[in-house]
Design an enzyme around this catalytic site. Sequence first.
Site: not given
Ligand code: PGA
Length: 262
Positions: A9-11, A106, A176, A182, A219, A240
């Site tokens: 997920n590159w957001k 999400h 999640e 994050g 994470s 992410g």
């Molecule tokens: P993260 O994000 O790996 O940076 O915790 C995961 C996500 O939001 O799908």
Amino acid sequence: MREKLLIANWKMNFSVIESSKKSRQLEVLFEDKLQNRMQNKKNKSDVKIIICPNYLSLKSVHDILGGKLYLGVQSITHLSESEGAFTGEISGALVREFAEFAIIGHSERRNMLMETNSEISEKLLFCSKNNIRPILCLGENQETRSNDSHLTYVINQLRNSVSDFKEWGSLIVAYEPVWAIGTGVACEPEDAVQMIRTIRKELKIISGSDLIPVLYGGSVSSSNIGVLIDSGDIDGALIGTSSMNPLEFHEIINICTKMWGK
Ligand code: PGA
């Protein structure tokens, strides 16, 4: 056997040029696995690697990785399944040309854009109409976990999101926990497993199927993925931060493919 999936997920990151650069790096790193993907397109036991860039970069990423890795988007609109006067929105029908998967619900969208379970359930239906596989995200915040009501909370999220859904063979679920996204602090493997088993049990009641893949996200890195998937309950990860570094993402995939290949 349940499918295994690793999803990047590159957001809201990377310009078109940067996305193309990352895609080329992935193309080189995944050379051996790309051939696999081309030869075994329909082999369900293969690990599916799915890249979800921003809409603007989707075509450029597709030009490089299309037919090699799978592509997804990070959302679709709940307003229409196809086209129309919906300024600023993007439909499943429009993304289907380039993407086979869509992240739905999400927590960043639920929390910052006030996306509701009923909108999420519309999006799931529009995914089905457009032959897109939804990756439904569920997860509690810190307060809900501290109250010890997280299991009930997540099961309610699930029930309300899939109330009209029927295409069980296409569904992917990602647990999640909001507090783990994050932050660099992942869920303890036994807690993640407890939740994922609970979700799987509920999915079986709702759908009759125990083959729906349930992933973990929050994470994930090359240092914790091994312990997370060790019990065999977690069918992959939604990643992410660590997915935005091609070397780290590649390392996570290597660890998983080795463990799943045993
Ligand atoms: P993260 O994000 O790996 O940076 O915790 C995961 C996500 O939001 O799908």
